[in-house]
Enzyme design. Structure first.
Site, PDB file in Angstrom:
ATOM      1  N   MET A  85       0.813  -1.210   0.000  1.00  0.00           N
ATOM      2  CA  MET A  85       0.000   0.000   0.000  1.00  0.00           C
ATOM      3  C   MET A  85       0.851   1.266   0.000  1.00  0.00           C
ATOM      4  O   MET A  85       0.309   2.373   0.071  1.00  0.00           O
ATOM      5  CB  MET A  85      -0.942  -0.009   1.199  1.00  0.00           C
ATOM      6  CG  MET A  85      -2.003  -1.078   1.090  1.00  0.00           C
ATOM      7  SD  MET A  85      -3.230  -0.998   2.396  1.00  0.00           S
ATOM      8  CE  MET A  85      -4.157  -2.497   2.057  1.00  0.00           C
ATOM      9  N   SER A  86       2.164   1.093  -0.109  1.00  0.00           N
ATOM     10  CA  SER A  86       3.024   2.275  -0.181  1.00  0.00           C
ATOM     11  C   SER A  86       2.669   3.183  -1.358  1.00  0.00           C
ATOM     12  O   SER A  86       2.677   4.417  -1.211  1.00  0.00           O
ATOM     13  CB  SER A  86       4.495   1.849  -0.261  1.00  0.00           C
ATOM     14  OG  SER A  86       4.926   1.311   0.968  1.00  0.00           O
TER      15      SER A  86
ATOM     16  N   THR B 251      10.830  -3.541   1.260  1.00  0.00           N
ATOM     17  CA  THR B 251      10.123  -4.402   2.194  1.00  0.00           C
ATOM     18  C   THR B 251      10.732  -5.803   2.115  1.00  0.00           C
ATOM     19  O   THR B 251      11.785  -6.004   1.506  1.00  0.00           O
ATOM     20  CB  THR B 251       8.610  -4.392   1.887  1.00  0.00           C
ATOM     21  OG1 THR B 251       7.915  -5.108   2.903  1.00  0.00           O
ATOM     22  CG2 THR B 251       8.302  -4.969   0.527  1.00  0.00           C
TER      23      THR B 251
ATOM     24  N   LYS C 101      15.491  -5.841   3.362  1.00  0.00           N
ATOM     25  CA  LYS C 101      15.980  -4.821   4.300  1.00  0.00           C
ATOM     26  C   LYS C 101      17.415  -5.049   4.753  1.00  0.00           C
ATOM     27  O   LYS C 101      18.174  -4.087   4.948  1.00  0.00           O
ATOM     28  CB  LYS C 101      15.046  -4.733   5.503  1.00  0.00           C
ATOM     29  CG  LYS C 101      13.650  -4.251   5.141  1.00  0.00           C
ATOM     30  CD  LYS C 101      12.732  -4.209   6.354  1.00  0.00           C
ATOM     31  CE  LYS C 101      11.317  -3.804   5.960  1.00  0.00           C
ATOM     32  NZ  LYS C 101      10.412  -3.738   7.134  1.00  0.00           N
TER      33      LYS C 101
ATOM     34  N   ASP D 105      22.793   6.036  11.549  1.00  0.00           N
ATOM     35  CA  ASP D 105      23.101   5.287  12.770  1.00  0.00           C
ATOM     36  C   ASP D 105      21.994   4.292  13.098  1.00  0.00           C
ATOM     37  O   ASP D 105      22.265   3.175  13.548  1.00  0.00           O
ATOM     38  CB  ASP D 105      23.295   6.252  13.947  1.00  0.00           C
ATOM     39  CG  ASP D 105      24.591   7.049  13.834  1.00  0.00           C
ATOM     40  OD1 ASP D 105      25.481   6.641  13.054  1.00  0.00           O
ATOM     41  OD2 ASP D 105      24.697   8.086  14.513  1.00  0.00           O
TER      42      ASP D 105
ATOM     43  N   ASN E 183      15.110   0.219   5.157  1.00  0.00           N
ATOM     44  CA  ASN E 183      13.843   0.142   4.431  1.00  0.00           C
ATOM     45  C   ASN E 183      13.667   1.318   3.476  1.00  0.00           C
ATOM     46  O   ASN E 183      12.640   1.424   2.813  1.00  0.00           O
ATOM     47  CB  ASN E 183      12.655   0.072   5.398  1.00  0.00           C
ATOM     48  CG  ASN E 183      12.283   1.431   5.961  1.00  0.00           C
ATOM     49  OD1 ASN E 183      13.165   2.258   6.248  1.00  0.00           O
ATOM     50  ND2 ASN E 183      11.003   1.679   6.140  1.00  0.00           N
TER      51      ASN E 183
ATOM     52  N   TYR F  20      -0.641  -5.287   7.428  1.00  0.00           N
ATOM     53  CA  TYR F  20      -1.692  -4.320   7.087  1.00  0.00           C
ATOM     54  C   TYR F  20      -2.629  -4.811   5.992  1.00  0.00           C
ATOM     55  O   TYR F  20      -3.689  -4.229   5.770  1.00  0.00           O
ATOM     56  CB  TYR F  20      -1.083  -2.969   6.673  1.00  0.00           C
ATOM     57  CG  TYR F  20      -0.106  -3.044   5.529  1.00  0.00           C
ATOM     58  CD1 TYR F  20      -0.533  -3.070   4.210  1.00  0.00           C
ATOM     59  CD2 TYR F  20       1.265  -3.077   5.779  1.00  0.00           C
ATOM     60  CE1 TYR F  20       0.368  -3.138   3.170  1.00  0.00           C
ATOM     61  CE2 TYR F  20       2.177  -3.147   4.742  1.00  0.00           C
ATOM     62  CZ  TYR F  20       1.724  -3.176   3.444  1.00  0.00           C
ATOM     63  OH  TYR F  20       2.620  -3.249   2.413  1.00  0.00           O
TER      64      TYR F  20
ATOM     65  N   GLY G 220      -1.381  -2.505  11.348  1.00  0.00           N
ATOM     66  CA  GLY G 220      -0.094  -2.236  10.728  1.00  0.00           C
ATOM     67  C   GLY G 220      -0.097  -1.043   9.794  1.00  0.00           C
ATOM     68  O   GLY G 220       0.953  -0.432   9.558  1.00  0.00           O
TER      69      GLY G 220
END
Length: 292
Positions: A26-27, A72, A76, A88, A97, A236, A257
Site C-alpha cells: 500500500m506504499s 520491504t 531490508k 546510525d 527500508n 496491514y 499495521g
C-alpha cells in the site's frame, strides 16, 4: 510536442517500492496521495518485484531520474550491504527500508523505527510508562521494534519465537540495555494476553498458531492483565489478522499495521522529496485502503 514535454515533466523524479511478494503493498497509495496533495506532478511512485539476489543489479540499472526506494521483505538486510552510506539507526538495527539517492550514492535509512514509535504514541503509549513489552519474532522488523521500544524507555523485552532469537537481534536488545526473556509460542500466549504492550513483527498468517494458543488460555490469563493493553500488528493487508482479532476479543487495544506504514511512509516522503509530508492526507488514504 506538447504531449512529449508533459510526459518528461511527469517522470522527472521517480521512486518505487521493492520486495517479493509486492503486489499487496500500500506504499503507492500513500506516496501518490502525498504527491497529489503537494502538487508534485513531476513525481511518480511505482511497484517493482525484486528478491534479495536481484537487488544490487536492479539498483545499479536505475537511471538519474530515480530519487528513492522503499524496501520491504526480504530486502531490508541486503539493502544495508548495498547502501553507500547509512544512518546510525540503520546500522544499529541492521536493516534499511529506505534508500535515498545523494551526491555520494545511495544512502540507507530505517524509517520503520519512526513508524512503530509514532503509531504507538498515537495509541497512547507514553515514554517511560511501560514495565515491559512483548516482541513476536526476531527478524529485521523486530530489531526496528527494539529501537522504538528503547526510544519509549521500556526496560524489559519478552521475545516470543518458534525457535531461537536471532543472534543479531539478541545482541541489539542487550546493547539497548533491555532485560531479555525468551519464550516459545505456548508460553508466549500468556505473555501476550497479560503484557501492557505487544508488537507482532511477523508476516500474515505466521502468528495464527500463537492466536490459537491465546484462545485456549482465554479469559483466565487475560483476567490478570493490566487494564490498558495495546497490540501493534505490523501486517496491514487482509486485516484483521487472527492475532489482532484474538487480542481484541480479550480486551486489547489494536493498532493496525497500516498506522505504522503511514508514519514510516511519511518519513520516507520527506527524505525522498525534501518536503514535509501531508500526514493527514496519507492517513486518510492509507486507512481507507487498508480498513475500508
Amino acid at each position: 510536442m506538447v504531449q512529449a514535454s508533459s510526459r518528461q515533466v511527469l517522470t522527472r523524479h521517480r521512486a518505487a517500492v521493492l520486495g517479493k511478494p509486492i503486489a499487496h503493498s500500500m506504499s503507492p497509495v500513500l506516496h501518490r496521495a502525498a504527491y497529489e496533495a503537494r502538487g508534485m506532478a513531476d513525481w511518480s511512485y511505482d511497484v517493482r518485484e525484486c528478491d534479495a539476489a536481484s537487488l544490487r543489479d536492479l539498483i545499479a540499472g536505475l537511471g538519474p531520474t530515480w530519487r528513492g526506494l522503499s524496501l520491504t521483505m526480504p530486502l531490508k538486510e541486503e539493502a544495508l550491504l548495498i547502501a553507500d552510506t547509512a544512518s546510525d539507526v540503520a546500522l544499529r538495527t541492521g536493516a534499511v527500508n529506505t534508500l535515498i539517492r545523494t551526491g555520494r550514492g545511495w544512502h540507507g535509512e530505517n524509517t520503520d523505527v519512526i513508524g512503530i514509535r509514532e503509531a504507538l504514541r498515537d495509541a497512547g503509549v507514553a515514554a517511560g510508562a511501560l514495565p515491559r513489552a512483548v516482541v513476536v519474532g526476531s527478524g529485521a522488523t523486530a530489531r526496528s521494534a527494539l529501537a522504538a521500544l528503547a526510544d519509549l524507555r521500556v526496560p524489559e523485552v519478552i521475545f516470543v519465537v518458534r525457535k531461537d532469537v536471532r543472534a543479531s537481534t539478541l545482541a541489539q536488545a542487550r546493547d539497548h540495555g533491555f532485560r531479555v526473556v525468551v519464550l516459545n509460542e505456548t508460553e508466549g500466549a500468556a505473555a501476550v494476553l497479560e503484557a501492557p504492550l505487544t508488537i507482532s513483527t511477523i508476516p500474515a498468517g505466521a502468528a495464527d498458531s500463537l492466536a490459537g494458543a491465546m484462545s485456549e488460555l482465554g479469559v483466565a490469563a487475560s483476567a490478570t492483565s493490566p487494564t490498558q493493553r495495546v497490540l501493534l500488528d505490523v501486517v496491514y493487508a487482509d486485516w484483521p489478522t487472527e492475532l489482532a482479532a484474538t487480542a481484541a476479543a480479550y480486551g486489547a487495544r489494536i493498532v493496525p499495521g497500516i498506522e505504522m506504514l503511514i508514519h514510516q511512509g511519511a518519513a520516507q516522503f520527506q527524505l525522498m522529496t525534501g518536503s514535509p509530508a501531508p500526514l493527514e492526507v496519507m492517513q486518510r488514504a492509507g486507512r481507507a485502503a487498508a480498513l475500508g
